[in-house]
Design an enzyme around this catalytic site. Structure first.
Site, PDB file in Angstrom:
ATOM      1  N   ASN A  47       0.795  -1.283   0.059  1.00  0.00           N
ATOM      2  CA  ASN A  47       0.038  -0.171  -0.154  1.00  0.00           C
ATOM      3  C   ASN A  47       1.049   1.383  -0.055  1.00  0.00           C
ATOM      4  O   ASN A  47       1.861   1.197   0.577  1.00  0.00           O
ATOM      5  CB  ASN A  47      -0.942   0.005   1.295  1.00  0.00           C
ATOM      6  CG  ASN A  47      -0.422  -0.335   2.464  1.00  0.00           C
ATOM      7  OD1 ASN A  47       0.543  -0.819   2.740  1.00  0.00           O
ATOM      8  ND2 ASN A  47      -0.947   0.042   3.418  1.00  0.00           N
ATOM      9  N   GLU A  49       0.261   5.238   0.726  1.00  0.00           N
ATOM     10  CA  GLU A  49      -0.485   6.161   1.224  1.00  0.00           C
ATOM     11  C   GLU A  49      -0.319   7.482   0.485  1.00  0.00           C
ATOM     12  O   GLU A  49       0.846   7.740   0.080  1.00  0.00           O
ATOM     13  CB  GLU A  49      -0.594   6.179   2.625  1.00  0.00           C
ATOM     14  CG  GLU A  49      -1.371   4.787   3.039  1.00  0.00           C
ATOM     15  CD  GLU A  49      -1.335   4.567   4.669  1.00  0.00           C
ATOM     16  OE1 GLU A  49      -0.944   5.399   5.344  1.00  0.00           O
ATOM     17  OE2 GLU A  49      -2.276   3.800   5.087  1.00  0.00           O
ATOM     18  N   GLU A  60      -2.951  -4.499  -3.172  1.00  0.00           N
ATOM     19  CA  GLU A  60      -3.354  -5.384  -4.217  1.00  0.00           C
ATOM     20  C   GLU A  60      -3.568  -4.828  -5.332  1.00  0.00           C
ATOM     21  O   GLU A  60      -3.190  -5.271  -6.556  1.00  0.00           O
ATOM     22  CB  GLU A  60      -4.931  -5.994  -4.056  1.00  0.00           C
ATOM     23  CG  GLU A  60      -5.080  -6.879  -2.774  1.00  0.00           C
ATOM     24  CD  GLU A  60      -5.320  -6.045  -1.420  1.00  0.00           C
ATOM     25  OE1 GLU A  60      -4.722  -4.693  -1.501  1.00  0.00           O
ATOM     26  OE2 GLU A  60      -6.069  -6.292  -0.772  1.00  0.00           O
ATOM     27  N   CYS A  90     -10.007  -4.970   0.104  1.00  0.00           N
ATOM     28  CA  CYS A  90     -11.269  -3.882   0.250  1.00  0.00           C
ATOM     29  C   CYS A  90     -12.183  -3.909  -0.981  1.00  0.00           C
ATOM     30  O   CYS A  90     -11.766  -4.696  -2.056  1.00  0.00           O
ATOM     31  CB  CYS A  90     -10.702  -2.423   0.235  1.00  0.00           C
ATOM     32  SG  CYS A  90     -10.060  -1.635  -1.403  1.00  0.00           S
ATOM     33  N   CYS A  93     -10.334  -2.697  -4.649  1.00  0.00           N
ATOM     34  CA  CYS A  93      -9.676  -3.910  -4.969  1.00  0.00           C
ATOM     35  C   CYS A  93     -10.199  -5.059  -5.319  1.00  0.00           C
ATOM     36  O   CYS A  93      -9.861  -5.821  -6.546  1.00  0.00           O
ATOM     37  CB  CYS A  93      -8.406  -4.382  -3.902  1.00  0.00           C
ATOM     38  SG  CYS A  93      -7.409  -2.943  -3.492  1.00  0.00           S
TER      39      CYS A  93
HETATM   40  N1  THU Z   1      -5.231  -1.669   2.570  1.00  0.00           N
HETATM   41  C1  THU Z   1      -4.706  -2.497   1.393  1.00  0.00           C
HETATM   42  O1  THU Z   1      -3.665  -2.146   0.931  1.00  0.00           O
HETATM   43  N2  THU Z   1      -5.295  -3.542   1.143  1.00  0.00           N
HETATM   44  C2  THU Z   1      -6.352  -3.945   1.727  1.00  0.00           C
HETATM   45  O2  THU Z   1      -6.971  -4.946   1.196  1.00  0.00           O
HETATM   46  C3  THU Z   1      -6.928  -3.310   2.709  1.00  0.00           C
HETATM   47  C4  THU Z   1      -6.575  -1.946   3.020  1.00  0.00           C
HETATM   48  C5  THU Z   1      -4.310  -0.409   2.998  1.00  0.00           C
HETATM   49  C6  THU Z   1      -5.053   0.765   2.538  1.00  0.00           C
HETATM   50  C7  THU Z   1      -4.531   1.738   3.446  1.00  0.00           C
HETATM   51  O3  THU Z   1      -3.028   2.294   3.148  1.00  0.00           O
HETATM   52  C8  THU Z   1      -4.596   0.879   4.724  1.00  0.00           C
HETATM   53  O4  THU Z   1      -4.467  -0.538   4.348  1.00  0.00           O
HETATM   54  C9  THU Z   1      -5.425   1.134   5.890  1.00  0.00           C
HETATM   55  O5  THU Z   1      -6.609   0.942   5.312  1.00  0.00           O
END
Ligand code: THU
Length: 135
Positions: A47, A49, A60, A90, A93
């Protein structure tokens, strides 16, 4: 396409290893993903941000866009690893992955060899995809 237990564990392990490069100063929730293409190659993602929180890219989608950028179009499975309990992708994704078919999804925690195995059609039933469009 089903994959061997050995390959499942490899994907989980690669997602966990990738996770350490997550850029997550806002949530402090590091996520790693490992995506197996039909070619046999594995693409990882984390991830990423952003101060504008909605601009955040999940692990993902990072793995998927990396694979697409390398020319891949067909996929078998994705592992996602984060947190103390197994995480599942999520909603955004799920939709983005559904574009490329019904792949296996392995949901793992940040550490350990336990994971849940499911597939995308269970996570996102009746997905909207271009080839279902009526117009
Ligand atoms: N996040 C992911 O990378 N994948 C997921 O399936 C769930 C959420 C990340 C997004 C954000 O940077 C952090 O997790 C908290 O939500």
């Amino acid at each position: 396409m089903m994959i061997s237990k050995t390959k499942q564990l490899e994907l989980v392990s690669l997602a966990q290893k990738a996770r350490v490069n997550a850029y997550c100063p806002y949530s402090d929730f590091a996520v790693g993903a490992a995506l197996l293409a039909e070619s046999g190659k594995i693409y990882t993602g984390v991830n990423c941000e952003n101060a504008s929180l909605g601009a955040t890219i999940c692990a993902e989608r990072a793995a998927l866009t990396s694979a697409i950028s390398a020319g891949e179009r067909r996929f078998v499975a994705i592992a996602v690893a984060a947190g103390k309990q197994p995480v599942s992708p999520c909603g955004i994704c799920r939709q983005v992955l559904a574009e490329f078919g019904n792949i296996i999804v392995l949901c793992a925690a940040a550490q350990g060899e336990d994971y849940k195995i499911m597939d995308l059609s269970a996570l996102l039933p009746d997905a909207f995809v271009e080839y279902n469009r009526m117009d």
